[in-house]
Design a protein around this motif. Structure first.
Motif, PDB file in Angstrom:
ATOM      1  N   MET A   1       0.824  -1.205   0.000  1.00  9.85           N
ATOM      2  CA  MET A   1       0.000   0.000   0.000  1.00  9.85           C
ATOM      3  C   MET A   1       0.863   1.261   0.000  1.00  9.85           C
ATOM      4  O   MET A   1       1.899   1.295   0.644  1.00  9.85           O
ATOM      5  N   LYS A   2       0.404   2.263  -0.718  1.00  4.71           N
ATOM      6  CA  LYS A   2       1.188   3.489  -0.848  1.00  4.71           C
ATOM      7  C   LYS A   2       1.231   4.242   0.490  1.00  4.71           C
ATOM      8  O   LYS A   2       0.205   4.483   1.109  1.00  4.71           O
ATOM      9  N   LYS A   3       2.439   4.581   0.910  1.00  3.13           N
ATOM     10  CA  LYS A   3       2.566   5.314   2.167  1.00  3.13           C
ATOM     11  C   LYS A   3       2.506   6.814   1.924  1.00  3.13           C
ATOM     12  O   LYS A   3       2.923   7.279   0.864  1.00  3.13           O
ATOM     13  N   ILE A   4       2.008   7.525   2.901  1.00  2.00           N
ATOM     14  CA  ILE A   4       1.919   8.974   2.764  1.00  2.00           C
ATOM     15  C   ILE A   4       2.784   9.653   3.833  1.00  2.00           C
ATOM     16  O   ILE A   4       3.356   8.987   4.693  1.00  2.00           O
ATOM     17  N   THR A   5       2.844  10.984   3.754  1.00  2.00           N
ATOM     18  CA  THR A   5       3.534  11.790   4.758  1.00  2.00           C
ATOM     19  C   THR A   5       2.468  12.534   5.556  1.00  2.00           C
ATOM     20  O   THR A   5       1.562  13.130   4.967  1.00  2.00           O
ATOM     21  N   ILE A   6       2.598  12.491   6.876  1.00  2.00           N
ATOM     22  CA  ILE A   6       1.619  13.171   7.730  1.00  2.00           C
ATOM     23  C   ILE A   6       2.326  14.260   8.537  1.00  2.00           C
ATOM     24  O   ILE A   6       3.287  13.982   9.255  1.00  2.00           O
ATOM     25  N   ALA A   7       1.856  15.491   8.378  1.00  2.00           N
ATOM     26  CA  ALA A   7       2.444  16.638   9.081  1.00  2.00           C
ATOM     27  C   ALA A   7       1.472  17.120  10.141  1.00  2.00           C
ATOM     28  O   ALA A   7       0.310  17.408   9.841  1.00  2.00           O
ATOM     29  N   ILE A   8       1.945  17.185  11.387  1.00  2.00           N
ATOM     30  CA  ILE A   8       1.092  17.680  12.474  1.00  2.00           C
ATOM     31  C   ILE A   8       1.763  18.909  13.091  1.00  2.00           C
ATOM     32  O   ILE A   8       2.838  18.805  13.677  1.00  2.00           O
ATOM     33  N   ASP A   9       1.158  20.063  12.894  1.00  2.00           N
ATOM     34  CA  ASP A   9       1.718  21.303  13.431  1.00  2.00           C
ATOM     35  C   ASP A   9       0.756  21.909  14.430  1.00  2.00           C
ATOM     36  O   ASP A   9      -0.431  21.570  14.458  1.00  2.00           O
ATOM     37  N   GLY A  10       1.270  22.843  15.225  1.00  2.00           N
ATOM     38  CA  GLY A  10       0.378  23.553  16.130  1.00  2.00           C
ATOM     39  C   GLY A  10       1.138  24.165  17.284  1.00  2.00           C
ATOM     40  O   GLY A  10       2.373  24.113  17.329  1.00  2.00           O
ATOM     41  N   PHE A  11       0.374  24.731  18.222  1.00  2.00           N
ATOM     42  CA  PHE A  11       0.948  25.426  19.365  1.00  2.00           C
ATOM     43  C   PHE A  11       1.624  24.438  20.312  1.00  2.00           C
ATOM     44  O   PHE A  11       1.365  23.234  20.237  1.00  2.00           O
ATOM     45  N   SER A  12       2.474  24.978  21.207  1.00  2.00           N
ATOM     46  CA  SER A  12       3.170  24.090  22.139  1.00  2.00           C
ATOM     47  C   SER A  12       2.192  23.508  23.158  1.00  2.00           C
ATOM     48  O   SER A  12       1.184  24.140  23.485  1.00  2.00           O
ATOM     49  N   SER A  13       2.515  22.332  23.640  1.00  2.00           N
ATOM     50  CA  SER A  13       1.737  21.659  24.695  1.00  2.00           C
ATOM     51  C   SER A  13       0.266  21.459  24.363  1.00  2.00           C
ATOM     52  O   SER A  13      -0.580  21.573  25.246  1.00  2.00           O
ATOM     53  N   CYS A  14      -0.054  21.198  23.106  1.00  2.00           N
ATOM     54  CA  CYS A  14      -1.469  20.900  22.854  1.00  2.00           C
ATOM     55  C   CYS A  14      -1.631  19.415  22.510  1.00  2.00           C
ATOM     56  O   CYS A  14      -2.605  19.022  21.879  1.00  2.00           O
ATOM     57  N   GLY A  15      -0.670  18.629  22.931  1.00  2.00           N
ATOM     58  CA  GLY A  15      -0.797  17.178  22.780  1.00  2.00           C
ATOM     59  C   GLY A  15      -0.435  16.664  21.403  1.00  2.00           C
ATOM     60  O   GLY A  15      -0.785  15.543  21.039  1.00  2.00           O
ATOM     61  N   LYS A  16       0.297  17.464  20.639  1.00  2.00           N
ATOM     62  CA  LYS A  16       0.681  17.046  19.282  1.00  2.00           C
ATOM     63  C   LYS A  16       1.465  15.747  19.305  1.00  2.00           C
ATOM     64  O   LYS A  16       1.216  14.859  18.508  1.00  2.00           O
ATOM     65  N   SER A  17       2.444  15.668  20.226  1.00  2.00           N
ATOM     66  CA  SER A  17       3.296  14.470  20.180  1.00  2.00           C
ATOM     67  C   SER A  17       2.542  13.221  20.597  1.00  2.00           C
ATOM     68  O   SER A  17       2.735  12.174  19.985  1.00  2.00           O
ATOM     69  N   ALA A  26      -0.650   3.312  15.347  1.00  2.00           N
ATOM     70  CA  ALA A  26      -1.870   2.681  14.815  1.00  2.00           C
ATOM     71  C   ALA A  26      -1.741   2.345  13.331  1.00  2.00           C
ATOM     72  O   ALA A  26      -2.300   1.352  12.876  1.00  2.00           O
ATOM     73  N   VAL A  27      -1.001   3.157  12.580  1.00  2.00           N
ATOM     74  CA  VAL A  27      -0.935   2.916  11.134  1.00  2.00           C
ATOM     75  C   VAL A  27       0.407   2.320  10.711  1.00  2.00           C
ATOM     76  O   VAL A  27       0.646   2.115   9.519  1.00  2.00           O
ATOM     77  N   GLY A  28       1.285   2.059  11.705  1.00  2.00           N
ATOM     78  CA  GLY A  28       2.576   1.420  11.398  1.00  2.00           C
ATOM     79  C   GLY A  28       3.568   2.354  10.725  1.00  2.00           C
ATOM     80  O   GLY A  28       4.384   1.918   9.906  1.00  2.00           O
ATOM     81  N   TYR A  29       3.512   3.648  11.066  1.00  2.00           N
ATOM     82  CA  TYR A  29       4.442   4.628  10.500  1.00  2.00           C
ATOM     83  C   TYR A  29       5.514   4.980  11.532  1.00  2.00           C
ATOM     84  O   TYR A  29       5.370   4.715  12.716  1.00  2.00           O
ATOM     85  N   VAL A  30       6.586   5.642  11.045  1.00  2.00           N
ATOM     86  CA  VAL A  30       7.645   6.139  11.928  1.00  2.00           C
ATOM     87  C   VAL A  30       7.199   7.493  12.481  1.00  2.00           C
ATOM     88  O   VAL A  30       6.635   8.304  11.758  1.00  2.00           O
ATOM     89  N   TYR A  31       7.469   7.719  13.773  1.00  2.00           N
ATOM     90  CA  TYR A  31       7.123   9.013  14.375  1.00  2.00           C
ATOM     91  C   TYR A  31       8.391   9.825  14.640  1.00  2.00           C
ATOM     92  O   TYR A  31       9.346   9.301  15.208  1.00  2.00           O
ATOM     93  N   ILE A  32       8.397  11.062  14.218  1.00  2.00           N
ATOM     94  CA  ILE A  32       9.534  11.955  14.512  1.00  2.00           C
ATOM     95  C   ILE A  32       9.035  13.237  15.184  1.00  2.00           C
ATOM     96  O   ILE A  32       8.166  13.937  14.659  1.00  2.00           O
ATOM     97  N   ASP A  33       9.635  13.521  16.344  1.00  2.00           N
ATOM     98  CA  ASP A  33       9.314  14.702  17.140  1.00  2.00           C
ATOM     99  C   ASP A  33      10.329  15.794  16.779  1.00  2.00           C
ATOM    100  O   ASP A  33      11.446  15.799  17.294  1.00  2.00           O
ATOM    101  N   SER A  34       9.948  16.707  15.884  1.00  2.00           N
ATOM    102  CA  SER A  34      10.940  17.707  15.437  1.00  2.00           C
ATOM    103  C   SER A  34      11.288  18.690  16.553  1.00  2.00           C
ATOM    104  O   SER A  34      12.395  19.218  16.592  1.00  2.00           O
ATOM    105  N   GLY A  35      10.345  18.934  17.477  1.00  2.00           N
ATOM    106  CA  GLY A  35      10.625  19.835  18.599  1.00  2.00           C
ATOM    107  C   GLY A  35      11.780  19.320  19.443  1.00  2.00           C
ATOM    108  O   GLY A  35      12.582  20.102  19.970  1.00  2.00           O
TER     109      GLY A  35
END
Ligand code: DC
Length: 232
Positions: A1-17, A26-35
């Motif tokens: 199955m074709k993999k996509i890129t998921i970008a999650i942005d937003g203010f600090s401490s709003c539970g992004k990570s 859940a979807v078997g992707y790699v997670y990277i915490d840029s902060g």
């Protein structure tokens, strides 16, 4: 199955990570915490004595940048990704108040952003990645197939960070954290280089009054829309 890129942005401490980590699992992707990468550079600068109050010895930091190595390793015991700075696990150190209150001016330096964005783009070359930060949908992966912009009210975010630090047994004052959250919001939105802003094609999520479970269901729904694939 074709993999996509998921970008999650937003203010600090709003539970992004938390949300990005859960979604990646859940979807078997790699997670990277840029902060965490900006925090690692901040820790490096503090240790080297490059801060004089909030002023930074930019010449020294610029000179050191090529030698600052940041990586992530998954710890099977804690089931969490740990941040490494030049081979040392700095995960605990980068989450404390000292780093939190010095990270914004580091994240405003163009040469730091250039180096870290390049590293982030390399990490995402194969797709199948969820990255969270401030400029992921606008600067790092402008072509990401799924972009989410998260927000929540400052007092709710301060309360969450306070509870998080308390749970880890780290000293914390709610008032100090709220002030830090508001200051970082201001600096993040008003800096010259890559200010925090919602990409035009990002989906807005205000999670002030959402449970983690509700949020997860919402995210999986967005993932399904973006890929046509249903995760567990
Ligand atoms: O998400 P966080 O609180 O760990 O981020 C730490 C700091 O780094 C925050 O002040 C904003 C900055 N940052 C950034 O400028 N760009 C990113 N992609 C991620 C974080």
């Amino acid at each position: 199955m074709k993999k996509i890129t998921i970008a999650i942005d937003g203010f600090s401490s709003c539970g992004k990570s938390t949300m990005a980590k859960d979604l990646a699992r859940a979807v078997g992707y790699v997670y990277i915490d840029s902060g965490a990468m900006y925090r690692a550079v901040t820790l490096y600068s503090l240790r080297k004595g490059y801060f004089k109050g909030q002023t930074i010895d930019t010449d020294a930091l610029r000179r050191d940048m090529p030698d600052i190595r940041i990586s992530f390793r998954f710890d099977p015991d804690t089931q969490r990704s740990q941040t490494y700075l030049n081979g040392e696990n700095v995960e605990a150190d980068i989450r404390g108040m000292e780093v939190s209150s010095h990270v914004s001016p580091i994240a405003a330096l163009d040469f730091v952003r250039e180096a870290l964005v390049r590293l982030q783009q390399e990490m995402g070359r194969e797709k199948g990645i969820v990255m969270d930060g401030r400029d992921i949908g606008t600067a790092v992966f402008p072509d990401a197939e799924l972009k989410i912009f998260v927000t929540a009210s400052p007092d709710i975010r301060a309360r969450r960070r306070f509870d998080e630090l308390k749970a880890k047994g780290q000293p914390a004052s709610y008032e100090e954290i709220l002030k830090n959250v508001e200051e970082r919001d201001y600096i993040d939105q008003h800096r010259d280089v890559s200010p925090l802003r919602k990409a035009d094609d990002a989906i807005l999520l205000d999670n002030s009054h959402m449970s983690i479970a509700e949020q997860k269901a919402w995210l999986l729904e967005q993932f399904k829309h973006a890929t046509g694939y249903e995760a567990d």
